[in-house]
Design an enzyme around this catalytic site. Sequence first.
Site, PDB file in Angstrom:
ATOM      1  N   ASN A  17      16.441 -57.945   6.402  1.00 14.05           N
ATOM      2  CA  ASN A  17      16.814 -59.262   5.731  1.00 14.05           C
ATOM      3  C   ASN A  17      17.475 -60.101   6.433  1.00 14.05           C
ATOM      4  O   ASN A  17      18.791 -60.199   6.551  1.00 14.05           O
ATOM      5  CB  ASN A  17      17.964 -58.784   4.495  1.00 14.05           C
ATOM      6  CG  ASN A  17      18.131 -60.099   3.421  1.00 14.05           C
ATOM      7  OD1 ASN A  17      17.709 -61.334   3.838  1.00 14.05           O
ATOM      8  ND2 ASN A  17      18.715 -60.004   2.414  1.00 14.05           N
ATOM      9  N   GLU A  29      10.184 -57.126   5.374  1.00 16.48           N
ATOM     10  CA  GLU A  29      11.180 -58.268   5.270  1.00 16.48           C
ATOM     11  C   GLU A  29      11.545 -58.057   3.803  1.00 16.48           C
ATOM     12  O   GLU A  29      10.664 -57.907   2.893  1.00 16.48           O
ATOM     13  CB  GLU A  29      10.401 -59.543   5.459  1.00 16.48           C
ATOM     14  CG  GLU A  29      11.483 -60.808   4.940  1.00 16.48           C
ATOM     15  CD  GLU A  29      10.440 -62.021   5.106  1.00 16.48           C
ATOM     16  OE1 GLU A  29       9.469 -61.954   5.603  1.00 16.48           O
ATOM     17  OE2 GLU A  29      11.098 -63.061   4.645  1.00 16.48           O
ATOM     18  N   HIS A  70      14.367 -59.411   0.817  1.00 17.60           N
ATOM     19  CA  HIS A  70      15.533 -60.362  -0.010  1.00 17.60           C
ATOM     20  C   HIS A  70      15.786 -59.849  -1.272  1.00 17.60           C
ATOM     21  O   HIS A  70      15.135 -59.402  -2.243  1.00 17.60           O
ATOM     22  CB  HIS A  70      14.619 -61.600   0.021  1.00 17.60           C
ATOM     23  CG  HIS A  70      14.337 -62.426   1.306  1.00 17.60           C
ATOM     24  ND1 HIS A  70      15.117 -62.768   2.404  1.00 17.60           N
ATOM     25  CD2 HIS A  70      12.909 -62.391   1.905  1.00 17.60           C
ATOM     26  CE1 HIS A  70      14.484 -63.156   3.288  1.00 17.60           C
ATOM     27  NE2 HIS A  70      13.225 -62.830   3.129  1.00 17.60           N
ATOM     28  N   ARG A  73      14.107 -70.504  -5.993  1.00 18.83           N
ATOM     29  CA  ARG A  73      15.174 -71.217  -5.608  1.00 18.83           C
ATOM     30  C   ARG A  73      14.782 -72.552  -4.641  1.00 18.83           C
ATOM     31  O   ARG A  73      13.475 -72.984  -4.669  1.00 18.83           O
ATOM     32  CB  ARG A  73      16.036 -70.208  -4.664  1.00 18.83           C
ATOM     33  CG  ARG A  73      16.443 -68.961  -5.460  1.00 18.83           C
ATOM     34  CD  ARG A  73      17.373 -67.996  -4.518  1.00 18.83           C
ATOM     35  NE  ARG A  73      18.646 -68.549  -4.181  1.00 18.83           N
ATOM     36  CZ  ARG A  73      19.587 -68.245  -3.322  1.00 18.83           C
ATOM     37  NH1 ARG A  73      19.157 -67.030  -2.671  1.00 18.83           N
ATOM     38  NH2 ARG A  73      20.435 -68.837  -3.221  1.00 18.83           N
ATOM     39  N   PRO A 104      23.267 -62.837   8.227  1.00 19.63           N
ATOM     40  CA  PRO A 104      24.609 -63.477   7.810  1.00 19.63           C
ATOM     41  C   PRO A 104      25.025 -63.825   6.344  1.00 19.63           C
ATOM     42  O   PRO A 104      24.197 -64.013   5.359  1.00 19.63           O
ATOM     43  CB  PRO A 104      24.541 -64.915   8.560  1.00 19.63           C
ATOM     44  CG  PRO A 104      23.146 -65.074   8.679  1.00 19.63           C
ATOM     45  CD  PRO A 104      22.440 -63.839   9.054  1.00 19.63           C
ATOM     46  N   ASN A 105      26.374 -63.335   6.201  1.00 25.91           N
ATOM     47  CA  ASN A 105      27.048 -63.537   4.985  1.00 25.91           C
ATOM     48  C   ASN A 105      26.660 -62.368   3.883  1.00 25.91           C
ATOM     49  O   ASN A 105      27.271 -62.241   2.904  1.00 25.91           O
ATOM     50  CB  ASN A 105      26.599 -64.859   4.446  1.00 25.91           C
ATOM     51  CG  ASN A 105      27.172 -66.059   5.091  1.00 25.91           C
ATOM     52  OD1 ASN A 105      28.261 -66.218   5.639  1.00 25.91           O
ATOM     53  ND2 ASN A 105      26.237 -67.047   5.587  1.00 25.91           N
ATOM     54  N   ALA A 159      19.905 -66.176   5.978  1.00 24.60           N
ATOM     55  CA  ALA A 159      19.531 -67.584   6.237  1.00 24.60           C
ATOM     56  C   ALA A 159      18.769 -67.820   7.340  1.00 24.60           C
ATOM     57  O   ALA A 159      18.019 -68.881   7.494  1.00 24.60           O
ATOM     58  CB  ALA A 159      21.119 -68.403   6.304  1.00 24.60           C
ATOM     59  N   ARG A 216      31.276 -62.733  -3.619  1.00 28.38           N
ATOM     60  CA  ARG A 216      31.192 -63.910  -4.185  1.00 28.38           C
ATOM     61  C   ARG A 216      29.583 -64.007  -4.705  1.00 28.38           C
ATOM     62  O   ARG A 216      28.644 -63.554  -4.509  1.00 28.38           O
ATOM     63  CB  ARG A 216      30.892 -64.943  -2.890  1.00 28.38           C
ATOM     64  CG  ARG A 216      31.943 -64.502  -1.823  1.00 28.38           C
ATOM     65  CD  ARG A 216      33.396 -65.312  -2.187  1.00 28.38           C
ATOM     66  NE  ARG A 216      34.363 -64.472  -1.133  1.00 28.38           N
ATOM     67  CZ  ARG A 216      34.607 -65.003   0.091  1.00 28.38           C
ATOM     68  NH1 ARG A 216      33.701 -65.679   0.596  1.00 28.38           N
ATOM     69  NH2 ARG A 216      35.387 -64.371   0.986  1.00 28.38           N
ATOM     70  N   TYR A 272      23.615 -62.960  -6.459  1.00 26.81           N
ATOM     71  CA  TYR A 272      23.582 -61.776  -5.682  1.00 26.81           C
ATOM     72  C   TYR A 272      24.015 -60.436  -6.376  1.00 26.81           C
ATOM     73  O   TYR A 272      23.865 -59.329  -5.576  1.00 26.81           O
ATOM     74  CB  TYR A 272      23.963 -61.968  -4.364  1.00 26.81           C
ATOM     75  CG  TYR A 272      23.615 -63.074  -3.567  1.00 26.81           C
ATOM     76  CD1 TYR A 272      22.198 -63.002  -3.149  1.00 26.81           C
ATOM     77  CD2 TYR A 272      24.091 -64.247  -3.334  1.00 26.81           C
ATOM     78  CE1 TYR A 272      21.482 -63.937  -2.356  1.00 26.81           C
ATOM     79  CE2 TYR A 272      23.542 -65.420  -2.451  1.00 26.81           C
ATOM     80  CZ  TYR A 272      22.157 -65.166  -2.034  1.00 26.81           C
ATOM     81  OH  TYR A 272      21.514 -66.110  -1.334  1.00 26.81           O
TER      82      TYR A 272
END
Length: 159
Positions: free
Chosen positions: A83, A107, A109, A116, A19-20, A86, A27, A32
């Site tokens: 990835n 996996e 990221h 974070r 998601p996103n 969330a 953004r 990112y």
Amino acid sequence: MAVRKGHTHDRRILVLHGPNLNLLGEREPEIYGRVTLHQIDAELRRLGEELGAAVDTFQSNSEGALVDRIQAARGQYQALVINPAAYTHTSVAIRDAIQMLGIPVVEVHLSNVYRREPFRHHSTIADVVDGRIMGFGPNSYYLALRAAAALAGARGEEQ
Ligand code: CA2
């Protein structure tokens, strides 16, 4: 030494984005970066060619759609790069789907989640994937694809 019967695309690798991530480059560039998901996907396909793997990519904001794609990958792909965004931190459904998949999984990221917020430090899939790459922005994906291609090849040669 195993000899690879070689036409160029003897391996297929699926890359899933959670998601996103469709908003990448639009953004929060300070976290990112400015590269768009479209650009990452294009580079993954190009790098796949170089590595002898056909790369398919898919993004969804929906957990169920991601689970559906993981299930459908069985028998179709030799490795998965994911990835979960969330959902990394929340999803037992994605974990279960990966556990049942039976092909190598990497996996990935963009950010180093350990730099974070604490809630990002836990991954539901960390102990059911072959390896994890994070913290290098878009390069995380390219490194993950290289790892996945190597794992796909290695497993293929064993069969
Ligand atoms: O660092 C990563 O790749 C993450 O998986 C990204 C997720 C985050 O929830 C994870 O903790 C770490 C968030 C992806 C959201 O993507 C955005 C893209 C552009 C602008 C805002 C968010």
